[in-house]
Every structure is written in structure tokens, then in C-alpha cells.
Design a protein around this motif. Structure first.
Motif, short mmCIF file in Angstrom:
data_model
loop_
_atom_site.label_atom_id
_atom_site.label_comp_id
_atom_site.label_asym_id
_atom_site.label_seq_id
_atom_site.Cartn_x
_atom_site.Cartn_y
_atom_site.Cartn_z
N VAL A 98 0.84 -1.13 -0.24
CA VAL A 98 0.02 -0.13 -0.19
C VAL A 98 0.93 1.22 0.04
CG1 VAL A 98 -1.75 1.32 1.05
CG2 VAL A 98 -1.90 -1.23 1.48
N THR A 99 0.53 2.29 -0.94
CA THR A 99 1.06 3.47 -1.08
C THR A 99 0.00 4.62 -0.83
OG1 THR A 99 2.77 2.91 -2.56
CG2 THR A 99 2.31 5.13 -2.22
N GLY A 100 0.22 5.36 0.48
CA GLY A 100 -0.80 6.51 0.88
C GLY A 100 -0.30 7.73 0.56
N ILE A 101 -1.07 8.54 0.26
CA ILE A 101 -0.86 10.00 -0.19
C ILE A 101 -1.87 10.96 0.37
CG2 ILE A 101 0.23 9.27 -2.49
CD1 ILE A 101 -2.06 11.13 -3.83
N ASP A 102 -1.17 12.11 0.75
CA ASP A 102 -2.02 13.32 1.29
C ASP A 102 -1.25 14.64 0.99
OD1 ASP A 102 -4.79 13.04 3.34
OD2 ASP A 102 -3.60 14.87 3.54
N PHE A 103 -2.08 15.71 1.11
CA PHE A 103 -1.44 16.81 0.97
C PHE A 103 -1.30 17.56 2.07
CE2 PHE A 103 -0.99 21.36 -0.40
CZ PHE A 103 -0.02 21.08 -1.50
N SER A 104 -1.82 17.08 3.30
CA SER A 104 -1.62 17.67 4.75
C SER A 104 -0.46 16.94 5.45
CB SER A 104 -2.76 17.33 5.61
OG SER A 104 -2.71 17.89 6.61
N ASP A 105 0.44 17.77 5.71
CA ASP A 105 1.67 16.96 6.52
C ASP A 105 1.23 16.86 7.68
OD1 ASP A 105 3.74 17.97 4.35
OD2 ASP A 105 3.52 19.80 5.01
N GLU A 106 0.10 17.48 8.54
CA GLU A 106 -0.28 17.29 9.86
C GLU A 106 -0.95 15.79 9.74
OE1 GLU A 106 0.39 21.53 9.47
OE2 GLU A 106 -0.61 19.98 8.30
N GLN A 129 3.85 13.03 0.51
CA GLN A 129 3.07 14.36 0.46
C GLN A 129 2.89 14.60 -1.08
OE1 GLN A 129 3.73 17.52 -0.66
NE2 GLN A 129 2.14 18.36 0.29
N MET A 130 1.58 14.50 -1.43
CA MET A 130 1.59 14.70 -2.83
C MET A 130 0.09 15.28 -3.41
SD MET A 130 1.83 11.38 -5.89
CE MET A 130 3.30 11.03 -4.84
N ASP A 131 0.08 16.15 -4.18
CA ASP A 131 -0.90 16.79 -5.00
C ASP A 131 -1.58 15.91 -5.90
OD1 ASP A 131 -3.04 18.19 -6.56
OD2 ASP A 131 -1.75 19.76 -6.63
N ALA A 132 -3.08 15.20 -5.64
CA ALA A 132 -3.66 14.40 -6.19
C ALA A 132 -4.09 14.50 -7.83
CB ALA A 132 -4.98 13.90 -5.54
N ARG A 133 -3.65 15.93 -8.21
CA ARG A 133 -4.17 16.43 -9.36
C ARG A 133 -2.95 15.96 -10.27
NH1 ARG A 133 -5.25 22.56 -8.31
NH2 ARG A 133 -3.55 22.31 -6.89
N GLU A 134 -1.74 15.87 -9.85
CA GLU A 134 -0.40 15.64 -10.46
C GLU A 134 0.32 14.33 -9.58
OE1 GLU A 134 1.58 19.25 -10.29
OE2 GLU A 134 0.22 20.23 -11.60
N LEU A 135 -0.17 13.24 -9.80
CA LEU A 135 0.45 11.91 -9.31
C LEU A 135 1.71 11.71 -9.88
CD1 LEU A 135 -2.65 9.56 -9.06
CD2 LEU A 135 -1.72 11.40 -7.12
N THR A 136 2.76 11.60 -9.26
CA THR A 136 4.16 11.36 -9.87
C THR A 136 4.34 9.66 -10.13
OG1 THR A 136 5.12 11.00 -7.41
CG2 THR A 136 4.97 13.20 -8.40
N PHE A 137 3.42 8.96 -9.94
CA PHE A 137 3.68 7.42 -10.40
C PHE A 137 3.45 7.26 -12.05
CE2 PHE A 137 1.24 7.89 -6.31
CZ PHE A 137 2.26 7.62 -5.31
N PRO A 138 3.98 6.32 -12.60
CA PRO A 138 4.15 5.95 -14.01
C PRO A 138 2.55 5.68 -14.08
CG PRO A 138 6.12 5.13 -13.10
CD PRO A 138 5.27 5.50 -11.92
N ASP A 139 2.40 5.50 -15.61
CA ASP A 139 1.19 4.96 -15.95
C ASP A 139 1.09 3.67 -15.44
OD1 ASP A 139 0.90 7.31 -17.04
OD2 ASP A 139 0.82 6.50 -19.18
N GLU A 140 -0.18 2.95 -15.01
CA GLU A 140 -0.74 1.58 -14.80
C GLU A 140 0.39 1.04 -13.69
OE1 GLU A 140 -0.49 -0.38 -18.53
OE2 GLU A 140 -2.05 0.90 -19.52
N SER A 141 0.42 1.92 -12.56
CA SER A 141 1.29 1.34 -11.34
C SER A 141 0.19 0.57 -10.34
CB SER A 141 1.91 2.75 -10.83
OG SER A 141 2.76 3.36 -11.68
N PHE A 142 -0.90 0.58 -10.43
CA PHE A 142 -1.72 0.02 -9.31
C PHE A 142 -2.72 -0.81 -9.80
CE2 PHE A 142 0.06 4.16 -7.69
CZ PHE A 142 0.90 3.68 -6.71
N ASP A 143 -2.89 -1.91 -8.99
CA ASP A 143 -4.16 -2.80 -9.32
C ASP A 143 -5.31 -2.22 -8.61
OD1 ASP A 143 -2.60 -5.15 -10.08
OD2 ASP A 143 -1.72 -5.03 -8.15
N ALA A 166 -7.55 7.18 -13.26
CA ALA A 166 -7.55 6.50 -14.01
C ALA A 166 -6.27 5.93 -15.02
CB ALA A 166 -8.48 6.84 -15.50
N ARG A 167 -5.16 6.99 -15.00
CA ARG A 167 -3.99 6.55 -15.59
C ARG A 167 -3.21 5.83 -14.88
NH1 ARG A 167 1.00 8.58 -14.81
NH2 ARG A 167 0.41 9.98 -13.02
#
Length: 205
Positions: free
Chosen positions: A64-72, A94-108, A130-131
């Protein structure tokens, strides 16, 4: 909602989130993670991981990889992972969900629990989901969506101007997510409390 407003709001929510909204949504969160645990494939992205309330429920066979924009919020999630020795959690970023840094088709699978009505530009976020999904992968979503009529619709419209203060859009239409190219809606169910939450599962074509 603007991104700075989201960040500031959830900095305020972080100390009390688990005892308030987190407690209210425990059932839908368990339903979403349970569905993901039953799916094939192990690579999971949780969007808007927050304080990490869902993390202990993922199967030990998941990655599991989790992302959020809130440091707290992320600080609380990282403390939970360390305290509970959650070895299935690969990373918390810490990541903006509008600009995910993962490659295409990274997750099941992608989990989006009570987050899509919080983020700025939700259609752009849906396109990113979707990407990064693999073909045949699932998006598992829980959220409150606006109603068309009745007392609840009036309440939603009444509190809509306070979205930046509350941290979510009360009048968020389901069409924002169901019209995403490349994602087919395959499951839709009403969930407690009082049916105001909706459980959705999409499959990437």
C-alpha cells in the motif's frame, strides 16, 4: 476548493479527525478496504490517506502507498504505521492528487475514501486515478454525493458556501466521478449513516 484552503482546514482537523469524521465513516472505510483485500493484485494506492485510519485493515499480502497533501495528517499516519508495525504499508507521501508522480498503470487498486469532494479539480484527479490504474484494476470509492430533492438537498445547499471551512463540498454531484473516461461503474450501494454515504466500485477498461 483551493489547495491552500484544503491544507489549512485539515491542519485544524488533524488533532480531532479520528474522533469526529473518522468515527462517523468507520463503516464505509471498512467496507472499502474489505473489498480491496478480496481483489487480485497487491499494489494499492490510497488517495487522501489522512491520519491512516484505514491502514491497519489492509491485508498483509497488499503493498500500500498512501498520499495526502496535509503534512499534519501524514505525521499521524506515519506514527500509526510505526506504532502498529504495518509492514504492508510501502510508503506515505506528500502529494497533490491532481499531479500524481507515479508512472502509468502502477496500481491494481485505488482507494478514494471521502476525499473526492475535498480536492480541487476533482475531474482532473479522476483522470489521474484512471491513468495510474492497470487495465482491469478497480477504483473503490466512498463519499457523500448531493441529492436532488427533499430536506437533505436543502441542507446541502445551505452549507455549501462553507466548503472551505468544513473541508468538503456538501453539494458534490455524483456525475463528477461517473463520467470519467476509461472507468466503468460496476457497483453502487447506499451506506450508513442513514444512507447518506455511497459505496462505488469502478473498473478500468
Amino acid at each position: 476548493m483551493e489547495l491552500d484552503a484544503v491544507k489549512n482546514t485539515y491542519a485544524r482537523w488533524a488533532p480531532i479527525y479520528d474522533r469526529t469524521f473518522g468515527a462517523l465513516t468507520a463503516g464505509t472505510r471498512a467496507c472499502a478496504v474489505g473489498h480491496i483485500n478480496a481483489l487480485p493484485g497487491r499494489d494499492v494506492l490510497e488517495l487522501g490517506v489522512g491520519t491512516g485510519l484505514a491502514l491497519p485493515h489492509y491485508g498483509r499480502d497488499r503493498r500500500v502507498t498512501g498520499i495526502d497533501f496535509s503534512d499534519e495528517m501524514l505525521a499521524k499516519a506515519r506514527a500509526r504505521v510505526s506504532r502498529d508495525r504495518l509492514n504492508q504499508i510501502d510508503a506515505l507521501l506528500q502529494m497533490d492528487a491532481r499531479e500524481l508522480t507515479f508512472p502509468d498503470e502502477s496500481f491494481d487498486a485505488v482507494a478514494a475514501m471521502h476525499v473526492i469532494s475535498v480536492v480541487p479539480e476533482p475531474r482532473r484527479v479522476m483522470a489521474e486515478i484512471a491513468r495510474v490504474l492497470r487495465p482491469g484494476g478497480r477504483l473503490v470509492m466512498t463519499n457523500h454525493f448531493s441529492t436532488d430533492r427533499g430536506p437533505m438537498a436543502r441542507i446541502e445547499r445551505g452549507i455549501a458556501p462553507f466548503a472551505d471551512l468544513l473541508g468538503w463540498h456538501s453539494d458534490f454531484p455524483m456525475s463528477t466521478v461517473t463520467e470519467t473516461p476509461g472507468l466503468n461503474l460496476i457497483i453502487r450501494k447506499r451506506k450508513p449513516p442513514m444512507g447518506i454515504m455511497t459505496f462505488l466500485v469502478f473498473e478500468k477498461v
